[in-house]
Motif scaffolding. Sequence first.
Motif, mmCIF file in Angstrom:
data_model
loop_
_atom_site.group_PDB
_atom_site.id
_atom_site.type_symbol
_atom_site.label_atom_id
_atom_site.label_comp_id
_atom_site.label_asym_id
_atom_site.label_seq_id
_atom_site.Cartn_x
_atom_site.Cartn_y
_atom_site.Cartn_z
ATOM 1 N N PHE A 69 1.470 -9.271 9.245
ATOM 2 C CA PHE A 69 0.605 -9.637 10.169
ATOM 3 C C PHE A 69 0.169 -11.216 9.860
ATOM 4 O O PHE A 69 0.012 -11.891 10.815
ATOM 5 C CB PHE A 69 -0.889 -8.611 9.935
ATOM 6 C CG PHE A 69 -1.981 -9.188 10.783
ATOM 7 C CD1 PHE A 69 -1.998 -8.393 12.019
ATOM 8 C CD2 PHE A 69 -3.041 -9.685 10.033
ATOM 9 C CE1 PHE A 69 -3.023 -8.856 12.694
ATOM 10 C CE2 PHE A 69 -4.255 -9.971 10.572
ATOM 11 C CZ PHE A 69 -4.124 -9.428 11.968
ATOM 12 N N ASN A 118 5.684 3.338 3.711
ATOM 13 C CA ASN A 118 5.903 4.599 3.912
ATOM 14 C C ASN A 118 7.382 5.006 4.367
ATOM 15 O O ASN A 118 7.269 5.924 5.248
ATOM 16 C CB ASN A 118 4.743 5.265 4.675
ATOM 17 C CG ASN A 118 3.433 5.144 4.374
ATOM 18 O OD1 ASN A 118 3.301 4.611 3.159
ATOM 19 N ND2 ASN A 118 2.439 5.759 5.040
ATOM 20 N N TRP A 225 3.385 2.968 17.039
ATOM 21 C CA TRP A 225 4.466 3.827 16.466
ATOM 22 C C TRP A 225 4.965 4.900 17.104
ATOM 23 O O TRP A 225 3.924 5.627 17.978
ATOM 24 C CB TRP A 225 3.787 4.210 14.985
ATOM 25 C CG TRP A 225 3.848 3.105 13.933
ATOM 26 C CD1 TRP A 225 4.212 1.629 14.155
ATOM 27 C CD2 TRP A 225 3.654 3.480 12.537
ATOM 28 N NE1 TRP A 225 3.943 1.199 13.064
ATOM 29 C CE2 TRP A 225 3.634 2.059 12.037
ATOM 30 C CE3 TRP A 225 3.244 4.669 11.994
ATOM 31 C CZ2 TRP A 225 3.484 1.896 10.604
ATOM 32 C CZ3 TRP A 225 3.133 4.583 10.436
ATOM 33 C CH2 TRP A 225 3.337 3.134 9.859
ATOM 34 N N ASP B 88 -6.654 -0.635 16.950
ATOM 35 C CA ASP B 88 -6.208 -1.885 17.412
ATOM 36 C C ASP B 88 -7.274 -2.812 16.692
ATOM 37 O O ASP B 88 -6.753 -3.850 16.109
ATOM 38 C CB ASP B 88 -6.180 -2.032 18.791
ATOM 39 C CG ASP B 88 -4.830 -1.786 19.530
ATOM 40 O OD1 ASP B 88 -4.059 -1.058 18.857
ATOM 41 O OD2 ASP B 88 -4.457 -1.918 20.654
ATOM 42 N N PHE B 91 -6.390 -3.094 13.087
ATOM 43 C CA PHE B 91 -5.561 -4.017 12.896
ATOM 44 C C PHE B 91 -5.733 -5.533 13.074
ATOM 45 O O PHE B 91 -5.018 -6.217 12.219
ATOM 46 C CB PHE B 91 -4.199 -3.510 13.947
ATOM 47 C CG PHE B 91 -3.039 -4.121 13.756
ATOM 48 C CD1 PHE B 91 -1.875 -3.773 12.998
ATOM 49 C CD2 PHE B 91 -2.862 -5.595 14.325
ATOM 50 C CE1 PHE B 91 -0.637 -4.091 12.944
ATOM 51 C CE2 PHE B 91 -1.588 -5.987 14.464
ATOM 52 C CZ PHE B 91 -0.650 -5.415 13.749
ATOM 53 N N GLU B 92 -6.457 -5.796 14.063
ATOM 54 C CA GLU B 92 -6.908 -7.276 14.342
ATOM 55 C C GLU B 92 -7.484 -7.614 13.113
ATOM 56 O O GLU B 92 -7.425 -9.000 13.149
ATOM 57 C CB GLU B 92 -7.507 -7.418 15.674
ATOM 58 C CG GLU B 92 -6.792 -7.317 16.719
ATOM 59 C CD GLU B 92 -5.629 -8.265 17.048
ATOM 60 O OE1 GLU B 92 -6.037 -9.276 16.515
ATOM 61 O OE2 GLU B 92 -4.506 -7.969 17.462
ATOM 62 N N ILE B 93 -8.311 -7.045 12.363
ATOM 63 C CA ILE B 93 -8.671 -7.696 10.728
ATOM 64 C C ILE B 93 -7.681 -7.781 9.933
ATOM 65 O O ILE B 93 -8.158 -8.091 8.775
ATOM 66 C CB ILE B 93 -10.016 -7.185 10.621
ATOM 67 C CG1 ILE B 93 -9.924 -5.678 10.014
ATOM 68 C CG2 ILE B 93 -11.096 -7.292 11.761
ATOM 69 C CD1 ILE B 93 -10.977 -4.878 9.536
ATOM 70 N N GLY B 94 -6.637 -7.276 10.104
ATOM 71 C CA GLY B 94 -5.476 -7.481 9.007
ATOM 72 C C GLY B 94 -5.283 -6.266 8.284
ATOM 73 O O GLY B 94 -4.838 -6.365 7.063
ATOM 74 N N GLU B 96 -3.121 -3.922 8.056
ATOM 75 C CA GLU B 96 -1.877 -3.417 7.184
ATOM 76 C C GLU B 96 -1.610 -4.513 6.319
ATOM 77 O O GLU B 96 -0.865 -4.093 5.324
ATOM 78 C CB GLU B 96 -0.961 -3.377 8.446
ATOM 79 C CG GLU B 96 -1.172 -2.561 9.538
ATOM 80 C CD GLU B 96 -0.068 -1.952 10.310
ATOM 81 O OE1 GLU B 96 0.890 -2.227 10.254
ATOM 82 O OE2 GLU B 96 -0.461 -0.913 11.189
ATOM 83 N N ASP B 97 -2.056 -5.554 6.292
ATOM 84 C CA ASP B 97 -1.715 -6.655 5.216
ATOM 85 C C ASP B 97 -2.790 -6.280 3.779
ATOM 86 O O ASP B 97 -2.352 -6.244 2.861
ATOM 87 C CB ASP B 97 -2.123 -8.044 5.426
ATOM 88 C CG ASP B 97 -1.220 -8.552 6.292
ATOM 89 O OD1 ASP B 97 -0.238 -8.126 6.435
ATOM 90 O OD2 ASP B 97 -1.182 -10.067 6.224
ATOM 91 N N LEU B 99 -3.305 -3.156 3.181
ATOM 92 C CA LEU B 99 -2.528 -1.891 2.423
ATOM 93 C C LEU B 99 -1.552 -2.383 1.263
ATOM 94 O O LEU B 99 -1.267 -1.675 0.655
ATOM 95 C CB LEU B 99 -1.867 -1.153 3.581
ATOM 96 C CG LEU B 99 -2.767 -0.365 4.436
ATOM 97 C CD1 LEU B 99 -2.026 0.265 5.556
ATOM 98 C CD2 LEU B 99 -3.641 0.669 3.757
ATOM 99 N N GLU B 100 -1.137 -3.680 1.771
ATOM 100 C CA GLU B 100 -0.097 -4.086 0.882
ATOM 101 C C GLU B 100 -0.385 -5.177 -0.157
ATOM 102 O O GLU B 100 0.355 -5.722 -0.832
ATOM 103 C CB GLU B 100 1.043 -4.913 1.730
ATOM 104 C CG GLU B 100 2.122 -4.324 2.661
ATOM 105 C CD GLU B 100 2.862 -4.764 3.677
ATOM 106 O OE1 GLU B 100 2.963 -5.889 3.749
ATOM 107 O OE2 GLU B 100 3.077 -4.085 4.745
ATOM 108 N N ARG B 101 -1.679 -5.196 -0.090
ATOM 109 C CA ARG B 101 -2.139 -6.498 -1.118
ATOM 110 C C ARG B 101 -2.066 -5.702 -2.614
ATOM 111 O O ARG B 101 -2.622 -6.581 -3.564
ATOM 112 C CB ARG B 101 -3.540 -6.770 -0.869
ATOM 113 C CG ARG B 101 -3.996 -7.954 -1.354
ATOM 114 C CD ARG B 101 -5.204 -8.552 -0.808
ATOM 115 N NE ARG B 101 -4.911 -9.235 0.430
ATOM 116 C CZ ARG B 101 -5.630 -9.898 1.169
ATOM 117 N NH1 ARG B 101 -6.889 -9.916 0.658
ATOM 118 N NH2 ARG B 101 -5.412 -10.157 2.482
ATOM 119 N N ARG B 119 -0.482 5.729 8.333
ATOM 120 C CA ARG B 119 0.018 4.410 7.905
ATOM 121 C C ARG B 119 -0.629 4.169 6.539
ATOM 122 O O ARG B 119 0.218 3.132 5.970
ATOM 123 C CB ARG B 119 -0.609 3.332 8.775
ATOM 124 C CG ARG B 119 -0.316 3.692 10.232
ATOM 125 C CD ARG B 119 -0.505 2.204 11.196
ATOM 126 N NE ARG B 119 -0.102 2.960 12.523
ATOM 127 C CZ ARG B 119 0.294 2.148 13.381
ATOM 128 N NH1 ARG B 119 0.673 1.022 12.977
ATOM 129 N NH2 ARG B 119 0.559 2.591 14.770
#
Lengths: 226, 151
Positions: A69, A118, A225, B88, B91-94, B96-97, B99-101, B119
């Motif tokens: 992102f 995942n 998805w 959405d 998502f727009e505030i990031g 998914e990033d 989640l990976e931090r 997710r």
Amino acid sequence: MKILVIDTACNLARVALTEDGVLRKEITVDDKRRHSVKLLPAIETLLADCGIAAKELDLIGVTKGPGSFTGLRIGVVTAKTMAYALRIPLVGVNTLDAIAASFSQVDEIICPLIDARNTRAYGAFYRGKERIGARFVRPVRDTLEAFLSEFENETMLACGDGTLNPTIVEILMQGLGARCRIVDAADHPGKMEDLANLAFSIYRDAPDKSVFDCNAIDIDYMKDWG
Amino acid sequence: MEAFTVTTTTEEETMQLGTRLGAILASGDVVLLTGDLGAGKTHFTGGIARALEIEDYITSPTFTVVNEYDGGRIPLIHFDIYRLGSYDELFEIGFEDYLERGGICVIEWADLIPEIEERAGRIFKIDIRRMDHVSPNHREITICLPEGERL
Ligand SMILES: Nc1ncnc2c1ncn2[C@@H]1O[C@H](COP(=O)(O)OP(=O)(O)OP(=O)(O)O)[C@@H](O)[C@H]1O
Ligand SMILES: [Mg+2]
């Protein structure tokens, strides 16, 4: 034809300059959290090292997703800003297409995979330069099933940053064994000159060049998805 | 998933339960908090923060949607998605990033956006119910842990 390409979709930030299809120089920043700080200086260094002024550029190419992102935002905004200031065309290239383009010479079915967490991955199948079917984001197991049912007796070449995820690799190896060749993205993340050449051919082949206006491109997160 | 219910009668008890949960959380884990308005989700999160050795006082990110605390053993990323309308927007505030931090994501009102669950990575579910008919401080807290975890 001088092309600047920018790719910040995955874990590396990369910029490169090609001239008439030949790579002049490439710079990689391997520091995911600092792409925003390092991207512009990398571009400046790149141009300076090639002895080329920004205003000599003819076209900019950028990977427009799927991918990280924040990475995509940084890359696409930088590309848009430069294309706007220089009044040159901007070509957004799908990240999967860009990775696949680096392997178009192989005999296998090319399957670029980008990790979507995942054990899901963004992906698509390609034979040479042709994409077969739609791009997708789904569990890697489903991709494996799809490959087995669509491509009898063929071998898969898996590439892209999905190959850095051991679970993804294990699923593919268990399901395909010798019918799968994994190209580790750490060794081969896709060539920047292939991205540049793909951006150029997209531009050349488009009947309507207005789609390459810097305001016309959008990030394609592929976030819906299936 | 193993589920069980605990009753608390003070905000401190709810926080202590949060601290017990916090002790077994690892980086990348996601805590989905649900329950009534004023149930104690933010206090529960405050308990998690203690276990992570975060010294800040945890307040609801109702208007900012997300607060990050980096001072502890593992970063805490605290969401309150009450005001968001769709995946959405998150998502727009990031999201998914985040989640990976490599931190722990705690999400208040997680049930409002069902896409979150598929997710996220390893999930812990906490549902806090007010029991006003018993007493104003009575709470029933149902905890659902991933396979193999116990409090
Ligand atoms: N047993 C209890 N556990 C937790 N909080 C309690 C309890 N008894 C009373 N309270 C009170 O309930 C309130 C809980 O507030 P808190 O902000 O934690 O709830 P919340 O679920 O996050 O609310 P919101 O829906 O606004 O996000 C506090 O005022 C707290 O003092
Ligand atoms: Mg709250």
